[in-house]
Write a protein that holds these residues in place. Sequence first.
Motif, short mmCIF file in Angstrom:
data_model
loop_
_atom_site.label_atom_id
_atom_site.label_comp_id
_atom_site.label_asym_id
_atom_site.label_seq_id
_atom_site.Cartn_x
_atom_site.Cartn_y
_atom_site.Cartn_z
N ARG A 95 42.72 -16.46 27.05
CA ARG A 95 41.30 -16.10 27.03
C ARG A 95 40.43 -17.34 27.23
NH1 ARG A 95 41.10 -12.66 21.45
NH2 ARG A 95 42.75 -11.15 21.92
N TYR A 96 40.82 -18.43 26.56
CA TYR A 96 40.02 -19.65 26.64
C TYR A 96 40.06 -20.22 28.05
CZ TYR A 96 38.13 -24.16 25.09
OH TYR A 96 37.35 -25.28 24.90
N ALA A 97 41.23 -20.24 28.67
CA ALA A 97 41.34 -20.74 30.04
C ALA A 97 40.52 -19.89 31.00
CB ALA A 97 42.81 -20.76 30.47
N GLU A 98 40.54 -18.59 30.80
CA GLU A 98 39.74 -17.70 31.65
C GLU A 98 38.25 -17.95 31.45
OE1 GLU A 98 39.11 -12.89 32.50
OE2 GLU A 98 40.61 -13.59 31.05
N LEU A 99 37.86 -18.15 30.21
CA LEU A 99 36.46 -18.43 29.90
C LEU A 99 35.99 -19.71 30.57
CD1 LEU A 99 33.96 -17.66 28.09
CD2 LEU A 99 34.95 -19.15 26.35
N LEU A 100 36.80 -20.76 30.46
CA LEU A 100 36.42 -22.05 31.05
C LEU A 100 36.42 -22.02 32.57
CD1 LEU A 100 38.41 -24.56 28.78
CD2 LEU A 100 36.00 -23.90 28.62
N SER A 101 37.13 -21.07 33.16
CA SER A 101 37.23 -20.99 34.61
C SER A 101 36.04 -20.27 35.24
CB SER A 101 38.53 -20.28 35.01
OG SER A 101 39.66 -21.01 34.56
N GLN A 102 35.18 -19.68 34.42
CA GLN A 102 34.02 -18.97 34.96
C GLN A 102 32.99 -19.96 35.51
OE1 GLN A 102 34.04 -15.55 35.10
NE2 GLN A 102 36.10 -15.84 34.26
N PRO A 103 32.45 -19.71 36.71
CA PRO A 103 31.46 -20.63 37.28
C PRO A 103 30.26 -20.90 36.37
CG PRO A 103 32.17 -19.03 38.92
CD PRO A 103 32.74 -18.58 37.60
N GLN A 104 29.82 -19.88 35.61
CA GLN A 104 28.65 -20.08 34.76
C GLN A 104 28.92 -21.07 33.64
OE1 GLN A 104 30.16 -17.12 35.29
NE2 GLN A 104 30.25 -15.84 33.44
N MET A 105 30.19 -21.24 33.24
CA MET A 105 30.50 -22.22 32.21
C MET A 105 30.32 -23.63 32.76
SD MET A 105 31.27 -22.67 29.06
CE MET A 105 31.91 -21.09 28.49
N THR A 106 30.80 -23.85 33.98
CA THR A 106 30.60 -25.15 34.62
C THR A 106 29.11 -25.44 34.80
OG1 THR A 106 32.69 -24.86 35.81
CG2 THR A 106 31.21 -26.56 36.62
N ASP A 107 28.37 -24.44 35.24
CA ASP A 107 26.92 -24.61 35.42
C ASP A 107 26.25 -25.00 34.11
OD1 ASP A 107 27.20 -23.91 38.06
OD2 ASP A 107 26.54 -21.84 37.80
N LEU A 108 26.62 -24.33 33.02
CA LEU A 108 26.02 -24.62 31.72
C LEU A 108 26.24 -26.07 31.33
CD1 LEU A 108 24.79 -23.89 28.95
CD2 LEU A 108 27.07 -23.12 28.25
N PHE A 109 27.46 -26.56 31.43
CA PHE A 109 27.74 -27.93 31.04
C PHE A 109 27.04 -28.93 31.95
CE2 PHE A 109 30.85 -26.15 28.25
CZ PHE A 109 31.13 -27.13 27.31
N ARG A 110 26.92 -28.63 33.22
CA ARG A 110 26.23 -29.54 34.13
C ARG A 110 24.75 -29.66 33.79
NH1 ARG A 110 29.55 -27.63 39.50
NH2 ARG A 110 31.21 -29.19 39.31
#
Length: 226
Positions: A95-110
């Motif tokens: 679940r965690y790997a899938e969550l981190l793989s979402q584009p919106q997660m990368t956008d949030l951290f950027r």
Amino acid sequence: MGRVVTTYHQRVAQEKRALIVAAATALFLELGYDRTSLAQIAERSGVSRATLFKQFPSKAALFDAIVTESWSTADEEDPPPAGNLVDGLRAIGRRYAELLSQPQMTDLFRIVIAELPRFPELAHAQFSQGKMPYFESVRGYLLAEHEAGTARVEDVELAATQFLGMISNYVFWPTLLVPGWEVSAERVTQVVDEAVRTIAARYAVTGPETSSTCTGTPGSPRTSSR
């Protein structure tokens, strides 16, 4: 009839909300949080200013929505029941790997990293409303395994940090920092499985074991960084 109309209006409101959040995310990335106005977000999303202000009276409220959307899948399922440490960790890890793989997660951290010097409150919002609630669910699962006698985890906070860190350090951080970095689904599965094996080798109880006092339990000070 009234219920049908209400459902229709709710669906339309949800669709407009999604458009607004997507437009705000894109503009925050393109222009920066400070230089993006609510008027620009309304124009980009194709909704009226009145509609935007009704749902999000400020940019801070919009950023909170971005955090919520990015971590939303983390709230969809409860932690697995205690009783089988390997199966439980595997479910959490995937679940965690899938969550981190979402584009919106990368956008949030950027967005958070780019705006951190001027808007540290964005990082606080991301941590307190997104990362920390998820971390607490994993911590609670490990505590449940400890109390069930299937694992001996004297510091559940440290164990949760170790497990999630092994996954994020391979699956997420290179993707965030290195343009074009990709991790195959097969490799993600391998990374999760190896993290599970490592944690199980360290903490699983394989025979009769006397449970020890568990540190890092709810209400205790938290000082480690994640």
